[in-house]
Enzyme design. Structure first.
Site, mmCIF file in Angstrom:
data_model
loop_
_atom_site.group_PDB
_atom_site.id
_atom_site.type_symbol
_atom_site.label_atom_id
_atom_site.label_comp_id
_atom_site.label_asym_id
_atom_site.label_seq_id
_atom_site.Cartn_x
_atom_site.Cartn_y
_atom_site.Cartn_z
ATOM 1 N N ARG A 1 -2.681 -5.748 8.656
ATOM 2 C CA ARG A 1 -1.227 -5.546 8.543
ATOM 3 C C ARG A 1 -0.843 -4.063 8.510
ATOM 4 O O ARG A 1 0.052 -3.654 9.247
ATOM 5 C CB ARG A 1 -0.676 -6.308 7.336
ATOM 6 N N ASN B 1 1.077 -12.263 7.030
ATOM 7 C CA ASN B 1 -0.063 -13.183 7.075
ATOM 8 C C ASN B 1 0.455 -14.610 7.011
ATOM 9 O O ASN B 1 1.460 -14.871 6.355
ATOM 10 C CB ASN B 1 -0.951 -12.990 5.839
#
Ligand SMILES: [Fe+3]
Ligand SMILES: [Mg+2]
Ligand SMILES: [Zn+2]
Ligand SMILES: [Zn+2]
Lengths: 773, 329
Positions: free
Chosen positions: A20, A38
């Site tokens: 990320r 996620n």
């Protein structure tokens, strides 16, 4: 100039690897707005901006991704434009089920190493430095989800600077759960063999390094458990370690300071170099150069042309080798076949008689993880022991159509034990657990099984085990409440290799190993199996049988296996043979003759591994052996000394639809060569050549295009490569193991895939096994 | 075959080969059953059948085995053995000389042990339907103490005493049966065990449990007791005596001496504070002169037997699932 918006769904290993923050930085770099989050399947991204920049993003994403991330699937979909400012990391949806992927433990990344060597950095020389790209994972996870509170790091509240890094999406340590620094994290301490503290922090490290330099044995709390370290050049220290550990012969692993020093002592290929430097940092079996003897005591790897080498797997190892600048022996901190120690107090108790000093720290290890071992064979990396760095990554195989199958448990085999959980089309395998006949390993086995159930929230409905009636794992499985399924040992070997390659179609399996029980009460291990790609596996060929006088005692003493082989070949004539006369005392000769002639205490085997042992003895390469595989390795190493293309005859006999591969002419040839004084190396090589031809002969008759090699015998590089070459010359497609070991460490995966394929097994050899009083 | 039909031949068999060794007031009655005097206190009653090939082996024979086996079963409840019955199943063709030798040996074993053979029976089966000779004995003994000697009395902390070296009987029989030769004498340990047991009880040792080691050896006996008591036993491998010939024979055949049969060894579970005294008493009796403390009962309720070797590795002992098949792969 057009503005576009794109939704991207990514599947694969993309959580907990700094994916990320990477997407965040890349998106900002490309001037895109949107978000990343996620979810249970992986990572979802939406980006909006100039079309050209969006394509740049898509191009750079797979190239620049964090090195441990793997992208299995990437799908894109155009979306209507949104009104939004900037790019954000969205909080994960806490109601969604967490993706049940726990990462393995990884070696320090270059950024972390740089910080550690920078005197101005607050992590200068800090042995527990890590970030989202590196550091401990599986070894510190107690529960899922993978959050700091559920790891060993819950004992270390973050200091303010660490917290800032942890919460900043732009930081390399954004949500790096084990993040720590000298102010808030774990610390080193040095203790003597009684557990009395001698030093802490930097002084502990320095004193430990000095002690090693002086020839003492230091037990180091490594990533997944304790290692015993000594100076590899110091023969007396190595001998003392062997003596205290009661490990007379088996090769000891080495920890090298850097790749340059490895290359000085070993010949390494590009693939081996890549393995050594990979974040998994396994022990890699390498061919030693003759000059290595200058730096490595002979006792490290006696009678072995290979060295087991690894590079530092943690910041702590890095600091230690930096201080010592020489190769160290780094062997598992355990008592003979027991699992490695991973708890401070337990280590001092169990290793107190072996180690002089203990270099400890206060970051708890949640489960023991041995160092993994790999070897290059047939152009790829083959796992020999799968633990630190690889466990608990799931192995995926082709999904079966129909309803979502239920979870079940597979308990593998007893030696090199690995258990696994089947969920959907993946196998979640435990790390290598060792040999189950000792209590500590058995406890670890039970603990690992409950670990599997707890971590993955599984309630398996059935349990699969080997059919061997005496396996501890199988007996454990039978005692469980769940339904019991038995899978034949070599069928499991075959399917472990099929599973790795995602192969669902018809194939021939060559399953050669030491000992696998089959329902006709024969010890098997030289087997050929056919999978029809649909429902049935059939046993189509195997080596001809010979007796093992004394069962397991014969396995410890290969000369007895040779006696069994001679008897099977020559009958009573064996007792007049020179080998028999020379290798046993008169009383032993008489006893062996009685045992063989009456067939008492002499289980019959069809095992290729045992054939290797017998040949090792016939060639005079070994006496008694202290570890499994020692005799077979001696034959392989001897064969490497010769490049003869000779081979011995053998016979292939049709028995109905079963084929018996008769080694008798081979044995006769070996003996005849012995009488003529042909050197052992040449005979060993000719033996290898013959085995490859035997496989080829059966393969030609079986007529299956795809051939899978599995079983412990295929840890032998020379045999594996000779057989693969010979088979490929004839157009066969040969597949070997890579991600799971060819040895019994792969059995659990095979048990799982066999059951998932809904296959059944039929043996064409002597059947009619019936339970009688 | 006529010997079992109850006629003249059968009478001769009894008169010539059996009665001479049943030399006491009750067999002289020659009735179908023996009438015994009232036995004071609690009475213990047991039976066992004996099959062994060969009938004669180094250190003993089937006759001694049949006497001592049942005597030992009585002794393991702490009883004084008093009376035995003896049933013979003879295979047609068994040499009379063999029978005579076995019966003489039974008579001597009974006399030495102080039990009386008071009743018996003989049957003959056709050739091929028996293995020469089978013997069944039943035994009666009396309890002269108030203890309950049973697995459920095993307590955490108890000391586990073993009355001598192990594995001799099984290996002696096997070696003789197969014609195998090993270095050093391999004699069965076949012997009566009531004497050391009664000595313990007479000295006031609070014996919690006793078990003679027979088929399955020390390991199987202890696993059964661990399961029966739901207790964990910790054993020290170094303290379990095994003679060189037994070790050599086991190594040759691939057997684990812990699982090999004994016929004159037992384990005793005694409170820790009496362990030394108990050991001294056992060591005074010739049959248990080599007694040693081999381990203790732990507080854990896991029914396990743990064997710790000299370097501290621990092995869990299990029942053997059948023959000892290799697992090494
Ligand atoms: Fe195997
Ligand atoms: Mg009995
Ligand atoms: Zn890092
Ligand atoms: Zn900090």
């Amino acid at each position: 100039m057009t503005t576009e918006r794109l939704h991207i769904a990514i599947g694969g290993l993309v959580q907990g690897v700094g994916f990320r923050p990477f997407v965040y930085r890349l998106a900002r770099d490309c001037d895109l707005s949107g978000w990343v989050a996620n979810d249970s399947g992986g990572v979802q991204i939406e980006i909006q901006g100039e079309g050209a920049r969006i394509r740049e993003f898509l191009r750079r994403l797979p190239i620049e991704k964090p090195r441990y991330a793997t992208i299995d699937s990437l799908t894109t979909e155009a979306r209507p434009l949104c009104r939004e400012v900037g790019f954000i990391v969205r909080q994960s949806d806490s109601t969604a089920a967490p993706a049940a992927v726990i990462l393995p433990d990884l070696a320090p990344c270059s950024d972390c190493l740089r910080e550690m060597s920078d005197p101005d950095d607050r992590r200068y020389r800090y042995p527990f430095t890590n970030c989202t790209l590196c550091g401990p994972r599986f070894s510190i996870v107690a529960r899922l989800p993978y959050d700091r509170v559920n790891t060993s790091m819950s004992a270390f509240p973050l200091c303010e600077p660490c917290r800032e890094e942890y919460e900043n999406p732009l930081d390399r340590r954004f949500h790096a759960e084990p993040v720590a620094c000298p102010a808030c994290g774990p610390q080193l301490q040095l203790c003597d063999a009684s557990g009395t503290q001698i030093a802490v922090r930097e002084a502990a490290l320095q004193l430990a390094a000095e002690a090693i330099a002086e020839g003492r044995i230091v037990a180091l709390k490594s990533v997944g458990g304790f290692q015993l370290l000594v100076d590899a050049a110091n023969s007396a220290a190595v001998a003392r370690l062997r003596d205290r550990k009661r490990r007379p012969h088996k090769t000891l692993a080495l920890l090298y300071p850097d790749i340059e020093s490895v290359m000085r002592d070993c010949r390494i290929s590009a693939l081996e170099k890549a393995q050594l430097e990979s974040p998994q940092r396994p022990i890699v079996l390498l061919a030693a150069r003759a000059s290595a003897g200058a730096r490595i005591a002979t006792a490290v790897a006696p009678h072995n042309p290979n060295l087991g080498v690894m590079l530092p797997a943690s910041p702590l190892h890095q600091l230690l080798v930096d201080a010592l600048q020489r190769p160290l022996v780094a062997t598992s901190g355990n008592l003979s076949a027991e699992p490695i120690c991973y708890d401070n107090d337990d280590a001092i108790r169990r290793l107190g008689a072996i180690a002089d000093l203990f270099l400890l720290h206060d970051r708890e290890i949640q489960r023991p993880l041995d160092d993994s071992v790999v070897r290059e064979m047939d152009g790829q990396t083959v796992m020999l022991r799968r633990a630190r760095g690889y466990a608990p990554m799931p192995i995926e195989f082709p999904a079966v159509s129909g309803a979502q199958p239920s979870d079940f448990l597979a308990v593998g085999a007893d030696l090199k034990s690995v258990a696994g959980l089947a969920r959907g089309s993946a196998a979640f395998l435990t790390q290598y657990l060792g040999d189950l006949d000792n209590r500590a390993a058995r406890e670890m086995f039970e603990q690992s099984v409950s670990d599997l159930k707890n971590l993955y929230q599984a309630a398996p409905e059935s349990v699969i085990a080997d059919q061997h009636p005496a396996y501890i794992s199988s007996r454990w499985a039978r005692r469980q409440q769940s339904a019991f399924i038995g899978v034949q040992h070599h069928v499991a070997h075959f399917f472990s290799c099929l599973a790795e390659h995602g192969h669902r179609d018809r194939a021939l399996g060559i399953c050669w190993d030491g000992t696998g029980w089959s329902a006709d009460n024969t010890i098997r291990g030289g087997e050929f199996l056919r999978w029809d790609g649909d429902l049935e596996v059939s046993h189509i060929a195997g080596l001809s049988p010979f007796p093992l006088p004394g069962g397991e005692a014969a396995i410890r003493n290969p000369r007895r296996q040779a006696a069994g082989l001679l008897y099977a070949a020559l009958g009573r004539g064996a007792f007049a043979d020179e080998f028999f006369r020379d290798n046993f005392e008169p009383a032993e000769q008489q006893n062996l003759a009685i045992m063989l002639e009456r067939g008492i205490y002499s289980p019959v085997c069809t095992s290729a591994g045992r054939l290797f042992d017998a040949v090792a003895a016939l060639l005079g390469l070994v006496g008694e052996v202290s570890f499994e595989g020692q005799a077979a390795m001696a034959v392989e190493f001897a064969a490497q000394q010769s490049d003869t293309r000779r081979s011995y005859p053998f016979a292939l006999k049709q028995q109905g639809s079963y084929r018996l591969l008769d080694w008798e002419p081979l044995a006769a040839g070996l003996l005849e060569d012995g009488r003529r004084g042909v050197p052992a190396a040449e005979r060993a090589r000719a033996f290898h050549n013959t085995l490859a031809q035997m496989m080829h002969a059966v393969a030609v008759r079986a007529g299956e295009e795809h051939i899978f090699l599995s079983g412990g015998v295929f840890q032998n590089r020379l045999l594996t490569e000779s057989a693969a070459r010979l088979l490929r010359q004839d157009g066969f497609r040969v597949h070997c193991h890579s991600r799971v070991p060819p040895n019994d460490g792969g059995i659990a995966l095979g048990q799982i895939y066999f059951a998932r394929c809904g296959a059944s097994y039929r043996t064409l050899s002597k059947e009619g096994y019936e339970q009688c009083v | 075959l006529g010997h079992g039909s109850g006629g003249e031949l059968s009478q001769r068999l009894l008169r010539e080969y059996i009665y001479p060794h049943f030399d006491n007031a009750w067999t002289v009655q020659a009735h179908d059953s023996a009438t015994l005097p009232r036995i004071g206190g609690r009475t213990v009653f047991t039976t066992d059948s004996f099959v062994v090939s060969p009938l004669f082996f180094p250190g003993g024979n089937i006759g001694e085995l049949a006497v001592y086996g049942t005597v030992n079963d009585l002794a393991m409840s702490g009883a004084r053995p008093l009376y035995l019955s003896c049933s013979l199943i003879l295979e047609e063709g068994l040499p009379m000389k063999t029978l005579a030798a076995v019966m003489a040996s039974m008579g001597r074993a009974a006399a030495a042990t102080g039990v009386q053979l008071v009743t018996g029976d003989t049957k003959v089966v056709e050739k091929g339907k028996g293995d020469g000779l089978f013997i069944n004995t039943a035994g009666i003994g009396s309890l002269e103490h108030v203890l309950s000697i049973a697995p459920d009395r095993i307590q955490p902390g108890d000391s586990i005493l073993l009355s001598g070296d192990i594995g001799r009987h099984g290996m002696a029989v096997m070696a003789r049966r197969e014609g195998l030769e090993f270095d050093g004498p391999l004699l069965s340990d076949c012997a009566p065990l009531h004497e050391p047991v009664l000595a313990l009880l007479e000295a006031g040792i609070n014996v919690h449990c006793l078990r003679d080691l027979t088929r399955g050896g020390l390991a199987t006996a202890l696993v059964e007791l661990a399961e029966g008591s739901r207790r964990q036993f910790s054993l020290r491998e170094n303290d379990i005596a095994i003679t060189e010939p037994v070790l050599g024979a086991c190594e040759m055949l691939g057997l684990d001496p812990l699982y090999v049969a004994n016929e004159g060894r037992f384990v005793a579970f005694v409170p820790p504070h009496q362990a030394q005294q108990a050991l001294a008493i056992l060591q005074k009796c010739p049959v248990s002169a080599d007694s040693r403390a081999i381990g203790t009962v732990s507080a854990s309720e896991a029914a396990e037997v743990i064997l710790r070797n000299s370097i501290g590795c621990e092995r869990l002992l299990d029942r053997l699932p059948g023959e000892q098949l290799p697992r090494i792969c």
